[in-house]
Scaffold this motif. Structure first.
Motif, PDB file in Angstrom:
ATOM      1  N   LEU A   1       0.829  -1.195   0.000  1.00 45.38           N
ATOM      2  CA  LEU A   1       0.000   0.000   0.000  1.00 45.38           C
ATOM      3  C   LEU A   1       0.865   1.246   0.000  1.00 45.38           C
ATOM      4  O   LEU A   1       0.583   2.218  -0.699  1.00 45.38           O
ATOM      5  CB  LEU A   1      -0.923   0.005   1.224  1.00 45.38           C
ATOM      6  CG  LEU A   1      -2.062  -1.014   1.228  1.00 45.38           C
ATOM      7  CD1 LEU A   1      -2.773  -1.005   2.567  1.00 45.38           C
ATOM      8  CD2 LEU A   1      -3.044  -0.728   0.113  1.00 45.38           C
ATOM      9  N   SER A   2       1.939   1.210   0.769  1.00 50.49           N
ATOM     10  CA  SER A   2       2.832   2.355   0.843  1.00 50.49           C
ATOM     11  C   SER A   2       3.491   2.629  -0.499  1.00 50.49           C
ATOM     12  O   SER A   2       3.695   3.773  -0.889  1.00 50.49           O
ATOM     13  CB  SER A   2       3.898   2.116   1.911  1.00 50.49           C
ATOM     14  OG  SER A   2       4.729   3.245   2.053  1.00 50.49           O
ATOM     15  N   LEU A   3       3.826   1.557  -1.246  1.00 48.82           N
ATOM     16  CA  LEU A   3       4.428   1.724  -2.559  1.00 48.82           C
ATOM     17  C   LEU A   3       3.455   2.419  -3.507  1.00 48.82           C
ATOM     18  O   LEU A   3       3.811   3.362  -4.203  1.00 48.82           O
ATOM     19  CB  LEU A   3       4.849   0.360  -3.130  1.00 48.82           C
ATOM     20  CG  LEU A   3       5.516   0.393  -4.511  1.00 48.82           C
ATOM     21  CD1 LEU A   3       6.821   1.164  -4.460  1.00 48.82           C
ATOM     22  CD2 LEU A   3       5.746  -1.017  -5.023  1.00 48.82           C
ATOM     23  N   ARG A   4       2.206   1.952  -3.532  1.00 51.05           N
ATOM     24  CA  ARG A   4       1.206   2.602  -4.387  1.00 51.05           C
ATOM     25  C   ARG A   4       0.947   4.027  -3.923  1.00 51.05           C
ATOM     26  O   ARG A   4       0.675   4.914  -4.713  1.00 51.05           O
ATOM     27  CB  ARG A   4      -0.098   1.800  -4.381  1.00 51.05           C
ATOM     28  CG  ARG A   4      -0.014   0.503  -5.150  1.00 51.05           C
ATOM     29  CD  ARG A   4      -1.378  -0.092  -5.405  1.00 51.05           C
ATOM     30  NE  ARG A   4      -1.992  -0.584  -4.178  1.00 51.05           N
ATOM     31  CZ  ARG A   4      -3.213  -0.256  -3.790  1.00 51.05           C
ATOM     32  NH1 ARG A   4      -3.932   0.584  -4.492  1.00 51.05           N
ATOM     33  NH2 ARG A   4      -3.720  -0.759  -2.680  1.00 51.05           N
ATOM     34  N   ASN A   5       1.043   4.241  -2.625  1.00 60.12           N
ATOM     35  CA  ASN A   5       0.825   5.572  -2.081  1.00 60.12           C
ATOM     36  C   ASN A   5       1.917   6.535  -2.501  1.00 60.12           C
ATOM     37  O   ASN A   5       1.694   7.731  -2.582  1.00 60.12           O
ATOM     38  CB  ASN A   5       0.753   5.469  -0.551  1.00 60.12           C
ATOM     39  CG  ASN A   5       0.438   6.775   0.106  1.00 60.12           C
ATOM     40  OD1 ASN A   5       1.350   7.535   0.387  1.00 60.12           O
ATOM     41  ND2 ASN A   5      -0.827   7.039   0.347  1.00 60.12           N
ATOM     42  N   SER A   6       3.118   6.025  -2.788  1.00 59.70           N
ATOM     43  CA  SER A   6       4.231   6.906  -3.135  1.00 59.70           C
ATOM     44  C   SER A   6       4.167   7.397  -4.572  1.00 59.70           C
ATOM     45  O   SER A   6       4.873   8.326  -4.947  1.00 59.70           O
ATOM     46  CB  SER A   6       5.563   6.184  -2.895  1.00 59.70           C
ATOM     47  OG  SER A   6       5.873   5.297  -3.963  1.00 59.70           O
ATOM     48  N   SER A   7       3.325   6.784  -5.403  1.00 61.97           N
ATOM     49  CA  SER A   7       3.228   7.166  -6.817  1.00 61.97           C
ATOM     50  C   SER A   7       2.230   8.302  -7.016  1.00 61.97           C
ATOM     51  O   SER A   7       1.102   8.232  -6.532  1.00 61.97           O
ATOM     52  CB  SER A   7       2.784   5.968  -7.666  1.00 61.97           C
ATOM     53  OG  SER A   7       3.729   4.929  -7.600  1.00 61.97           O
ATOM     54  N   ALA A   8       2.644   9.332  -7.736  1.00 60.99           N
ATOM     55  CA  ALA A   8       1.743  10.429  -8.063  1.00 60.99           C
ATOM     56  C   ALA A   8       0.848  10.019  -9.230  1.00 60.99           C
ATOM     57  O   ALA A   8       1.310   9.415 -10.201  1.00 60.99           O
ATOM     58  CB  ALA A   8       2.531  11.677  -8.435  1.00 60.99           C
ATOM     59  N   ALA A   9      -0.424  10.328  -9.126  1.00 61.46           N
ATOM     60  CA  ALA A   9      -1.383  10.051 -10.197  1.00 61.46           C
ATOM     61  C   ALA A   9      -2.107  11.339 -10.559  1.00 61.46           C
ATOM     62  O   ALA A   9      -2.229  12.256  -9.742  1.00 61.46           O
ATOM     63  CB  ALA A   9      -2.384   8.984  -9.753  1.00 61.46           C
ATOM     64  N   ILE A  10      -2.568  11.393 -11.793  1.00 62.80           N
ATOM     65  CA  ILE A  10      -3.389  12.512 -12.251  1.00 62.80           C
ATOM     66  C   ILE A  10      -4.728  11.951 -12.699  1.00 62.80           C
ATOM     67  O   ILE A  10      -4.774  10.991 -13.474  1.00 62.80           O
ATOM     68  CB  ILE A  10      -2.719  13.255 -13.432  1.00 62.80           C
ATOM     69  CG1 ILE A  10      -1.312  13.736 -13.050  1.00 62.80           C
ATOM     70  CG2 ILE A  10      -3.575  14.446 -13.880  1.00 62.80           C
ATOM     71  CD1 ILE A  10      -0.538  14.322 -14.212  1.00 62.80           C
ATOM     72  N   ILE A  11      -5.817  12.522 -12.195  1.00 62.26           N
ATOM     73  CA  ILE A  11      -7.154  12.080 -12.589  1.00 62.26           C
ATOM     74  C   ILE A  11      -7.926  13.254 -13.191  1.00 62.26           C
ATOM     75  O   ILE A  11      -7.586  14.417 -12.971  1.00 62.26           O
ATOM     76  CB  ILE A  11      -7.944  11.488 -11.395  1.00 62.26           C
ATOM     77  CG1 ILE A  11      -8.090  12.520 -10.272  1.00 62.26           C
ATOM     78  CG2 ILE A  11      -7.276  10.230 -10.883  1.00 62.26           C
ATOM     79  CD1 ILE A  11      -8.995  12.059  -9.130  1.00 62.26           C
ATOM     80  N   GLY A  12      -8.963  12.926 -13.968  1.00 62.07           N
ATOM     81  CA  GLY A  12      -9.818  13.949 -14.565  1.00 62.07           C
ATOM     82  C   GLY A  12     -11.231  13.424 -14.685  1.00 62.07           C
ATOM     83  O   GLY A  12     -11.500  12.249 -14.426  1.00 62.07           O
ATOM     84  N   ARG A  13     -12.150  14.286 -15.099  1.00 61.57           N
ATOM     85  CA  ARG A  13     -13.549  13.893 -15.275  1.00 61.57           C
ATOM     86  C   ARG A  13     -13.720  13.122 -16.578  1.00 61.57           C
ATOM     87  O   ARG A  13     -13.179  13.514 -17.621  1.00 61.57           O
ATOM     88  CB  ARG A  13     -14.470  15.124 -15.301  1.00 61.57           C
ATOM     89  CG  ARG A  13     -14.594  15.846 -13.990  1.00 61.57           C
ATOM     90  CD  ARG A  13     -15.623  16.974 -14.061  1.00 61.57           C
ATOM     91  NE  ARG A  13     -15.307  17.929 -15.113  1.00 61.57           N
ATOM     92  CZ  ARG A  13     -14.426  18.920 -14.990  1.00 61.57           C
ATOM     93  NH1 ARG A  13     -13.772  19.071 -13.840  1.00 61.57           N
ATOM     94  NH2 ARG A  13     -14.174  19.744 -15.969  1.00 61.57           N
TER      95      ARG A  13
END
Length: 314
Positions: free
Chosen positions: A267-279
């Motif tokens: 979970l911590s590994l996935r938490n460290s990745s930046a993601a960009i979301i949109g509508r």
């Protein structure tokens, strides 16, 4: 308003704006779809599509060439002009407050990558992934930057309304999370008081996983800025936190411990990745952003900021 702009307010002009979105990420020297295919996608007649293509050519946005039975090819396109004519405007991205060098580097990289892509871009800073996502859903922001961990949960929570635009990879959002234990406190003590920031989806979920199975935990609502005082006044004993934010800022001698089991580390590994979301309602615009922005530019500039080789600029 000049005469050129007025042409883009006619029926043919409005079709040209919608066509500009479809052409945003077409590579030069590639064959264009047939006019009737464009017409079907845009819901208009062949003549309207032909007029729209002429408008885009006359505006300098594109140059096409007919090659007989091979069809019509896109010879050249000016992405910045296509973006302007598309009516997509300036993209507003909501990011976390830039209180860590990593976030400053992320903002610097994103701005540079969007500028390289010829896409008008602006940043607003908001605390809490939930608040940023609310702004997205209400149309107050076009893109949201958050952890991949939070993005996955929010996409699941709002099916059909939010889509992933990009994942920048590990260590682009935070370097690591850890357990912070107040000096003099024991992790095994019954009734351990754990500080949780209610605005941070990431921190709350990680804390729940880190202390899963313990029914004696007392949850203490706290923000990052209150952490030092809570520890100093012995009102909280421990927390799970972004170490980029905490190191050197708490002003106290506590202990930093690893998060623990394999599930929490995942979970911590996935938490460290930046993601960009949109509508999802702006699917064409999302596709244009996804295809245009060079993620390697973002991560390279972020790394330069982290190493002290570049002054943050956002």
């Amino acid at each position: 308003m000049n005469g050129f702009d007025e042409r883009f307010l006619t029926r043919n002009g409005l079709a040209a704006r919608r066509l500009a979105v479809l052409l945003l990420n077409r590579e030069p020297d590639t064959r264009l779809p047939r006019v009737r295919d464009f017409a079907e996608e845009l819901g208009c007649g062949n003549g309207t599509v032909q007029a729209a293509l002429r408008l885009l050519e006359e505006s300098g946005a594109i140059e096409t060439a007919a090659r007989g039975h091979l069809g019509t090819f896109l010879v050249r396109s000016e992405r910045s002009v296509l973006w302007r004519l598309s009516g997509l405007g300036t993209l507003l991205a909501a990011m976390p407050l830039p209180y860590s060098r990593r976030y400053e580097g992320l903002a610097t990289g994103l701005r540079a990558a969007f500028e390289e892509a010829g896409t008008p871009f602006a940043i607003t800073f908001m605390r809490g992934a939930g608040a940023r996502t609310t702004a997205l859903l209400e149309g107050k922001a076009d893109l949201v930057v958050l952890s991949r961990f939070a993005a996955d949960r929010l996409i699941e929570e709002h099916p059909g309304r939010i889509a992933l635009v990009a994942d920048l990879g590990p260590a682009t959002y935070v370097g690591a999370h850890g357990l912070l234990l107040r000096e003099g406190a024991s992790l095994d003590a019954p009734g351990l008081r754990v500080a949780v920031d209610p605005t941070s989806e990431d921190q709350r979920m990680l804390a729940e996983r880190a202390f899963a199975g313990r029914s004696d935990i007392e949850w203490v609502e706290s923000s990052y800025m209150q952490l030092r005082d809570l520890f100093a006044q012995k009102l909280a004993d421990a927390t799970v936190w972004n170490l980029d934010e905490v190191q050197g800022r708490t002003g106290m001698g506590g202990e930093v411990l690893p998060l623990g089991d394999e599930v929490t580390r995942d979970l911590s590994l996935r938490n460290s990745s930046a993601a960009i979301i949109g509508r999802t309602e702006g699917a064409k615009a999302l596709a244009a952003v996804r295809d245009a922005v060079d993620l390697s530019t973002v991560t390279a500039l972020q790394a330069e900021v982290l190493r002290g080789e570049r002054v943050p600029s956002y």
